[in-house]
Write a protein that holds these residues in place. Structure first.
Motif, mmCIF file in Angstrom:
data_model
loop_
_atom_site.group_PDB
_atom_site.id
_atom_site.type_symbol
_atom_site.label_atom_id
_atom_site.label_comp_id
_atom_site.label_asym_id
_atom_site.label_seq_id
_atom_site.Cartn_x
_atom_site.Cartn_y
_atom_site.Cartn_z
ATOM 1 N N GLY A 73 5.684 9.764 -25.607
ATOM 2 C CA GLY A 73 4.667 8.841 -26.154
ATOM 3 C C GLY A 73 4.910 7.807 -25.575
ATOM 4 N N ILE A 74 4.414 6.596 -26.383
ATOM 5 C CA ILE A 74 4.673 5.256 -25.563
ATOM 6 C C ILE A 74 5.204 4.139 -26.741
ATOM 7 N N LEU A 75 6.390 3.572 -26.433
ATOM 8 C CA LEU A 75 6.920 2.647 -27.246
ATOM 9 C C LEU A 75 6.574 1.252 -26.714
ATOM 10 N N ARG A 76 5.599 0.462 -27.657
ATOM 11 C CA ARG A 76 5.038 -0.679 -27.132
ATOM 12 C C ARG A 76 5.561 -2.086 -28.192
ATOM 13 N N ASN A 77 5.791 -3.085 -27.210
ATOM 14 C CA ASN A 77 6.392 -4.106 -28.104
ATOM 15 C C ASN A 77 5.908 -5.526 -27.245
ATOM 16 N N THR A 78 5.737 -6.593 -28.257
ATOM 17 C CA THR A 78 5.544 -7.793 -27.598
ATOM 18 C C THR A 78 6.781 -8.598 -27.645
ATOM 19 N N VAL A 79 6.823 -9.922 -27.161
ATOM 20 C CA VAL A 79 7.967 -10.547 -27.058
ATOM 21 C C VAL A 79 7.787 -12.007 -27.548
ATOM 22 N N GLU A 80 8.830 -12.299 -28.507
ATOM 23 C CA GLU A 80 8.626 -13.575 -29.237
ATOM 24 C C GLU A 80 9.976 -14.463 -29.006
ATOM 25 N N ASP A 81 9.930 -15.568 -29.371
ATOM 26 C CA ASP A 81 11.248 -16.441 -29.446
ATOM 27 C C ASP A 81 11.830 -16.507 -30.772
ATOM 28 N N PRO B 192 13.963 -12.782 -10.016
ATOM 29 C CA PRO B 192 14.094 -12.041 -11.122
ATOM 30 C C PRO B 192 12.911 -12.534 -11.959
ATOM 31 N N GLN B 193 12.253 -11.596 -12.865
ATOM 32 C CA GLN B 193 11.474 -11.799 -13.622
ATOM 33 C C GLN B 193 11.628 -11.339 -15.191
ATOM 34 N N PHE B 194 12.119 -12.237 -15.998
ATOM 35 C CA PHE B 194 12.553 -11.790 -17.396
ATOM 36 C C PHE B 194 11.538 -12.011 -18.451
ATOM 37 N N LEU B 195 11.703 -11.548 -19.546
ATOM 38 C CA LEU B 195 10.460 -11.456 -20.400
ATOM 39 C C LEU B 195 10.440 -12.798 -21.035
ATOM 40 N N ARG B 196 9.040 -13.161 -21.344
ATOM 41 C CA ARG B 196 8.546 -14.327 -21.884
ATOM 42 C C ARG B 196 7.890 -14.077 -23.015
ATOM 43 N N PRO B 197 7.649 -14.997 -24.213
ATOM 44 C CA PRO B 197 6.984 -14.921 -25.325
ATOM 45 C C PRO B 197 5.733 -14.523 -24.878
ATOM 46 N N GLY B 198 4.828 -13.483 -25.489
ATOM 47 C CA GLY B 198 3.572 -13.071 -25.193
ATOM 48 C C GLY B 198 3.348 -11.831 -24.472
ATOM 49 N N ASP B 199 4.460 -11.533 -23.553
ATOM 50 C CA ASP B 199 4.613 -10.389 -22.864
ATOM 51 C C ASP B 199 4.379 -8.782 -23.793
ATOM 52 N N VAL B 200 4.011 -7.981 -23.152
ATOM 53 C CA VAL B 200 4.000 -6.695 -23.580
ATOM 54 C C VAL B 200 4.551 -5.661 -22.815
ATOM 55 N N VAL B 201 5.367 -4.863 -23.264
ATOM 56 C CA VAL B 201 6.290 -4.104 -22.363
ATOM 57 C C VAL B 201 6.131 -2.462 -23.321
ATOM 58 N N GLU B 202 5.750 -1.667 -22.395
ATOM 59 C CA GLU B 202 5.565 -0.228 -22.755
ATOM 60 C C GLU B 202 6.657 0.690 -22.031
ATOM 61 N N VAL B 203 7.030 1.407 -22.664
ATOM 62 C CA VAL B 203 8.018 2.354 -22.284
ATOM 63 C C VAL B 203 7.248 3.789 -22.433
ATOM 64 N N GLU B 204 7.159 4.719 -21.422
ATOM 65 C CA GLU B 204 6.475 5.948 -21.773
ATOM 66 C C GLU B 204 7.321 7.140 -21.132
ATOM 67 N N ALA B 205 6.959 8.203 -21.891
ATOM 68 C CA ALA B 205 7.622 9.597 -21.413
ATOM 69 C C ALA B 205 6.762 10.560 -21.727
ATOM 70 N N GLU B 206 6.650 11.400 -20.616
ATOM 71 C CA GLU B 206 5.736 12.818 -20.955
ATOM 72 C C GLU B 206 6.213 13.490 -21.991
ATOM 73 N N GLY B 207 5.245 13.730 -22.927
ATOM 74 C CA GLY B 207 5.693 14.717 -24.272
ATOM 75 C C GLY B 207 6.266 13.813 -25.234
#
Length: 284
Positions: A274-282, A257-272
């Motif tokens: 856009g892109i939802l982009r977030n970092t991760v902090e403790d 398993p690979q869980f999110l850690r501080p400093g990671d960048v997560v991008e969710v994208e869907a056609e039409g």
């Protein structure tokens, strides 16, 4: 493509249009509609679009908020893609009815902001999804008419604390509602045609690595079915949000398993949309 967002700047909160170069604050022009929820309730997105034409940027620097600040309901659909159902390895076919749970607005943050990994767990995981915003409310909505009740689309990272969704026998609420564990946005895209949701590619990337990749046309329960089913037991109202399901590929299902850690960048994208982009902090 019209894009409408809620945002804050200089200690004030606005809504408006996102255009090249920044944001156009429109809320001061429409005091009768304090938030985008009120705009949607009044069927006012087209009016906003007209007001934004030929407008100039009012804010080049701002912070995104979740698009609908206080929805009455956020209802999430679980296990809604075939490969996601197969991940459970229980030998069961897709169920006849959808799995549902609710989230609170406080569990989401806006685009460009940090997802918060809480003190209580190091198992923060991502789930990229498309969310639909209800424009025309109703009860017992026929599936054939359901999409006419959608006002807009947005994106969601339905962040989940994996150990906390297993704290009880059949209850995931606590693992789905840690403050700022998920994100929603960046903006609303007005819904004008079924093609905007019927077969759209949806992806999630973590630090640039593709983790989730599927199409809404493969949903076990399409959006129209979701609206019809949910409206059987509760009255949908303008501004309600339905989070429509995530594909396979969440971090908990990787080996290891690979869980999110501080400093990671997560991008969710869907056609039409856009892109939802977030970092991760403790959590502080």
């Amino acid at each position: 493509m019209s894009r409408f967002a809620s945002f804050s700047a200089g200690g004030e909160t606005f809504y408006g249009a996102i255009i090249e170069g920044g944001a156009v604050a429109l809320s001061p022009e429409f005091p009768q509609w304090p938030t985008l929820k009120d705009v949607i309730a009044a069927d006012g997105l087209h009016t906003l679009a007209m007001a934004a034409r030929n407008s100039e940027v009012t804010h080049s620097s701002f912070t995104y908020e979740i698009p609908i600040p206080a929805p009455e309901k956020i209802i999430c659909v679980g296990v809604n893609f075939p490969d996601r159902n197969a991940e459970y390895k229980d030998g069961q076919e897709a169920p006849a009815n959808m799995s549902l749970f609710v989230r609170f607005p406080r569990s989401f943050t806006g685009h460009g902001r940090a997802l918060i990994r809480p003190k209580a767990s190091d198992q923060l995981d991502y789930e990229g999804e498309i969310a639909v915003v209800i424009g025309k409310g109703g009860r017992h909505i026929p599936e054939t008419e359901a999409l006419s009740h959608v006002a807009a689309l947005t994106l969601c990272n339905e962040g989940t604390l994996r150990d906390w969704v297993r704290h009880a026998k059949f209850n995931v609420t606590q693992g789905k509602n840690f403050d700022a564990s998920g994100a929603m946005g960046p903006w609303l895209v007005p819904f004008t045609h079924p093609a905007q949701i019927e077969d759209v590619r949806l992806t999630t990337r973590v630090n640039g690595e593709l983790r989730q990749d599927d199409r809404t046309g493969r949903m076990i329960f399409p959006v129209a079915r979701q609206i019809a089913y949910i409206s059987t037991f509760t009255t949908l109202v303008p501004g309600d949000i339905i989070v429509t399901g995530t594909p396979t590929g969440a971090g908990a299902r990787l080996d290891p398993p690979q869980f999110l850690r501080p400093g990671d960048v997560v991008e969710v994208e869907a056609e039409g949309i856009g892109i939802l982009r977030n970092t991760v902090e403790d959590e502080a």
